[in-house]
Design a protein around this motif. Sequence first.
Motif, mmCIF file in Angstrom:
data_model
loop_
_atom_site.group_PDB
_atom_site.id
_atom_site.type_symbol
_atom_site.label_atom_id
_atom_site.label_comp_id
_atom_site.label_asym_id
_atom_site.label_seq_id
_atom_site.Cartn_x
_atom_site.Cartn_y
_atom_site.Cartn_z
ATOM 1 N N VAL A 90 0.929 -1.257 0.311
ATOM 2 C CA VAL A 90 -0.155 -0.110 0.435
ATOM 3 C C VAL A 90 1.041 1.050 0.033
ATOM 4 O O VAL A 90 0.658 2.391 -1.060
ATOM 5 C CB VAL A 90 -1.070 0.029 1.179
ATOM 6 C CG1 VAL A 90 -1.648 1.174 1.625
ATOM 7 C CG2 VAL A 90 -1.471 -1.060 1.097
ATOM 8 N N ILE A 124 1.991 1.938 -3.703
ATOM 9 C CA ILE A 124 1.468 2.294 -4.205
ATOM 10 C C ILE A 124 0.931 3.968 -3.918
ATOM 11 O O ILE A 124 1.092 5.035 -5.430
ATOM 12 C CB ILE A 124 -0.401 2.031 -4.646
ATOM 13 C CG1 ILE A 124 0.016 0.117 -4.582
ATOM 14 C CG2 ILE A 124 -1.563 2.675 -4.962
ATOM 15 C CD1 ILE A 124 -0.980 -0.906 -4.411
ATOM 16 N N ILE A 125 1.082 4.060 -2.410
ATOM 17 C CA ILE A 125 0.755 5.530 -2.198
ATOM 18 C C ILE A 125 1.852 6.611 -2.809
ATOM 19 O O ILE A 125 1.546 8.036 -3.315
ATOM 20 C CB ILE A 125 0.638 5.652 -0.421
ATOM 21 C CG1 ILE A 125 -0.898 5.359 0.001
ATOM 22 C CG2 ILE A 125 0.631 6.878 -0.598
ATOM 23 C CD1 ILE A 125 -1.140 4.915 1.031
ATOM 24 N N VAL A 174 -0.113 -6.144 -4.994
ATOM 25 C CA VAL A 174 -1.109 -6.445 -3.360
ATOM 26 C C VAL A 174 -1.429 -8.308 -3.405
ATOM 27 O O VAL A 174 -0.962 -8.663 -2.006
ATOM 28 C CB VAL A 174 -2.186 -5.917 -3.644
ATOM 29 C CG1 VAL A 174 -3.068 -5.446 -2.078
ATOM 30 C CG2 VAL A 174 -1.568 -4.197 -3.843
ATOM 31 N N ILE A 216 -7.469 -1.134 2.559
ATOM 32 C CA ILE A 216 -6.373 -1.557 1.770
ATOM 33 C C ILE A 216 -7.281 0.339 0.496
ATOM 34 O O ILE A 216 -6.553 0.376 -0.137
ATOM 35 C CB ILE A 216 -7.188 -2.301 -0.092
ATOM 36 C CG1 ILE A 216 -5.913 -4.007 0.448
ATOM 37 C CG2 ILE A 216 -6.452 -1.555 -1.110
ATOM 38 C CD1 ILE A 216 -6.575 -5.331 -0.544
ATOM 39 N N PRO A 237 -6.379 2.658 4.213
ATOM 40 C CA PRO A 237 -5.388 1.998 4.643
ATOM 41 C C PRO A 237 -5.238 3.434 5.718
ATOM 42 O O PRO A 237 -4.766 2.327 7.016
ATOM 43 C CB PRO A 237 -3.692 2.390 4.054
ATOM 44 C CG PRO A 237 -4.530 3.405 2.702
ATOM 45 C CD PRO A 237 -5.774 3.077 2.772
ATOM 46 N N GLN A 262 -4.247 9.599 -4.730
ATOM 47 C CA GLN A 262 -4.102 8.272 -4.522
ATOM 48 C C GLN A 262 -4.910 7.435 -3.504
ATOM 49 O O GLN A 262 -4.891 6.447 -3.771
ATOM 50 C CB GLN A 262 -3.474 9.073 -2.523
ATOM 51 C CG GLN A 262 -1.736 9.813 -3.739
ATOM 52 C CD GLN A 262 -1.177 10.198 -2.152
ATOM 53 O OE1 GLN A 262 -1.625 10.687 -1.007
ATOM 54 N NE2 GLN A 262 0.042 10.000 -2.020
ATOM 55 N N ARG A 263 -6.027 7.719 -3.724
ATOM 56 C CA ARG A 263 -7.227 7.066 -3.280
ATOM 57 C C ARG A 263 -8.298 6.521 -4.589
ATOM 58 O O ARG A 263 -8.307 5.189 -4.158
ATOM 59 C CB ARG A 263 -7.872 7.878 -2.792
ATOM 60 C CG ARG A 263 -7.757 8.372 -0.915
ATOM 61 C CD ARG A 263 -8.941 9.386 -0.319
ATOM 62 N NE ARG A 263 -8.857 9.505 0.508
ATOM 63 C CZ ARG A 263 -8.348 8.930 2.256
ATOM 64 N NH1 ARG A 263 -8.276 7.759 2.069
ATOM 65 N NH2 ARG A 263 -7.954 9.289 3.191
ATOM 66 N N ASN A 317 -6.463 5.662 -6.671
ATOM 67 C CA ASN A 317 -5.749 4.500 -7.112
ATOM 68 C C ASN A 317 -5.836 2.686 -6.170
ATOM 69 O O ASN A 317 -5.208 1.992 -6.617
ATOM 70 C CB ASN A 317 -3.977 4.907 -6.907
ATOM 71 C CG ASN A 317 -3.879 5.389 -8.292
ATOM 72 O OD1 ASN A 317 -4.379 5.842 -9.049
ATOM 73 N ND2 ASN A 317 -2.142 6.394 -7.855
ATOM 74 N N LEU A 318 -6.022 3.180 -4.585
ATOM 75 C CA LEU A 318 -5.874 2.119 -4.071
ATOM 76 C C LEU A 318 -7.417 1.933 -4.347
ATOM 77 O O LEU A 318 -7.131 0.306 -4.653
ATOM 78 C CB LEU A 318 -5.958 2.844 -2.744
ATOM 79 C CG LEU A 318 -4.773 3.167 -2.199
ATOM 80 C CD1 LEU A 318 -5.121 4.341 -0.898
ATOM 81 C CD2 LEU A 318 -3.159 1.734 -2.128
ATOM 82 N N ALA A 320 -8.348 -2.247 -5.329
ATOM 83 C CA ALA A 320 -8.808 -3.205 -4.289
ATOM 84 C C ALA A 320 -10.494 -3.227 -5.508
ATOM 85 O O ALA A 320 -10.536 -4.616 -5.140
ATOM 86 C CB ALA A 320 -10.167 -2.220 -3.598
#
Length: 716
Positions: free
Chosen positions: A131, A134-135, A200, A255, A258, A276-277, A279-280, A284
Amino acid sequence: MEKDLNLMDIKIGLLVKNRITLQDVVSHTPVLPDSRPTPLPGKLIFQMPPEQDDQVHGHGDLTLYNYRLQPARGVPAAEALQDALEEEINSKVDQIQDIVTGNPTVIKMVVSFNRGARGHNTLRQLLAPVVKDIIEDKNLGTNTNPVDVYKAWVNQLETATGEASKLPYEVTPEQAMAHEEVRSRLEASSQALCAATDKVLSSIVSSLDNIPYGMRYIAKVLKNSLHAKFPDATEDELLKIVGNLLYYRYMNPAIVAPDGFDIIDMSAGGQLHSDQRRNLGSVAKMLQHAAANKLFEGETHMTPMNNYISQTYQRFRQFFQAACDVPEPEEKFNVDEYSDMVTLSKPIIYISIEEIINTHSLLLEHLGAIAPDRSDLLHELLQDLGEVPDVEALLGEGALDSSESITNRETTLSQLAKTEISLTLTSKFELLEGDDKDLKSLMTKTKKLIVDVIRIQPGETLTQTLETPAAAAQESEHAQIVERRAVQDAQTPEGLKTNQMVLEDAQLPLEQKKRKILRNLRTLEQAGCIAEGNKYQDLINEISKDIRYQRRYRQRRKAELVKLQQTLTALNSKADFYQDQTNYYDTYIKTCLDNLNRKNSRRSIKGEEKGSKKLKQQSLKYTGARLHEKGVVLEIEGLQANQFKNVMFEIAPSEEVGDFEVKAKFMGVEMEKVQLHFQDLLQLQYDGVAVMKMFDKAKVNVNLLVFLLNKKFYGK
């Protein structure tokens, strides 16, 4: 406090980006304030109506089984949850998908518990590294929505050039895909999304041993129970249900958010941005589809990802199969019928007054379903307890002031009901009275004395050891041990000291201990507790069992202390983080205030030199046609473009920095004034809103309005 800090962080970030003074922050940011429910036996968990879930076990703490403190208590806890889940599947699940579309109480309890303090470290170990990658990847773009990609492209063009784009703002996915630039960006996003998803997934499937036992055991029970209810169901159908539990319910939320589940440590002033959110969330979503082997349908731009979804599902499938391969609780926790008998201390639970009352009430309410047999011991227990007590009865006399008004008494009782107390649990059916109690105590004391003796003076049998006189060296060694024990006991806290009678026996000389053992053995033999037939070898075997299980208990206790220390460290770290973040904002605000004061001072000095009183920025006046040329005004309802010259706009800064007053005349008719907050414009831009309405008539390009205000009032 956390929400306020996050909101303040976003606004400060937007303002810094646009080089606006602190006055905006002060005027538009809220001021920061100064700053176990009980599970029940499986049948009752199943009987619970949904509206009573929170009343009894909303946080899934498994209080009665003391699951957080004693792993061995996981055996009855697991059995209760297993019974409840099997009962729910047999009674309420008509189709295999019902377990997914519904929200079984047991599933909620297990997931909540294992995502809480006990499972917190597991989720961090499993997800934090990937995570974080990714961020921190600033170049990562995973947006696969053609319309979003198109709008971002148009906004980027307008912001960079300061000119209105000739491309339309509203398009369909098909129209967006018609542009080569959009297709190129989508292709790059898809490749990046697959790569991030692989990272992930690899972390998840390689961390099987770190998944909490409780999650894996319930997954096993879920799979086996569904197979028993639906014998014709395929292995894939069953594993998809397991995937819904292990991935979607347990891992997916951590995920997506986080920061909300403490998976990552945010630095002071840190905040996840929208990209960023996104992408997460995209990663997911891919994993969610893969875990369920659900192909994309109806989303034309996502159908090329279906091959990847099918391949990823095969990896998930092996993971779900392996996750269900766990031992039964008795084997896992190494518990048998002797475990409780040799435990040095009785289990202690921490429970509130309200929970005790709710538990008692629900047991009485559902007694017929839980224990239909009148000979069940639960009937005897509840009969002894009588009616459900109220808060005042449990607290005892003197807990409330008799002079209080009825309203105040109710408020006080409501608060006192949440009072948490500790209860030491002892089985009602194991209580010994009179001679039985004395004999059990005598047996325990005798065992302790025997251990002291055979440690110093070994022999072929207990009888031989007791009948052989001790040598002087053995008496001396024993005396040294007794002396060391006395020193240790003197340093022990009062509540943990050895019982006085046991201590007196332990301090006896070796020969006196042997004589006392012989007397005790005769008494126990006369009572039928032991037999001399095999020279008390059965008693020696019992002592060896006691020692073995005590060692296991100490090992478990040591492991739990380590976990508790880790949890305490994490809580302290989180408290330090919030304190650092608060200090960060305080420092920033103080610095900006100092800068603002110095800037105002310079302006004041300059104004005095010129003989002026106070500098004031001039307002801006534009015709609608001029703002239309700049791309700021897109359209005005009821007017043709050639009529825009008859519309006047005046933008004037107010006394509050960052606030503007907008006046307008439409065809000579003066409209009501509109207050425009620059902070709100930045928020709209942050949220990706390209067009807004003013005066309920004019559609305005947000990006170009921000560009205009920055240029004219802030010199940007």
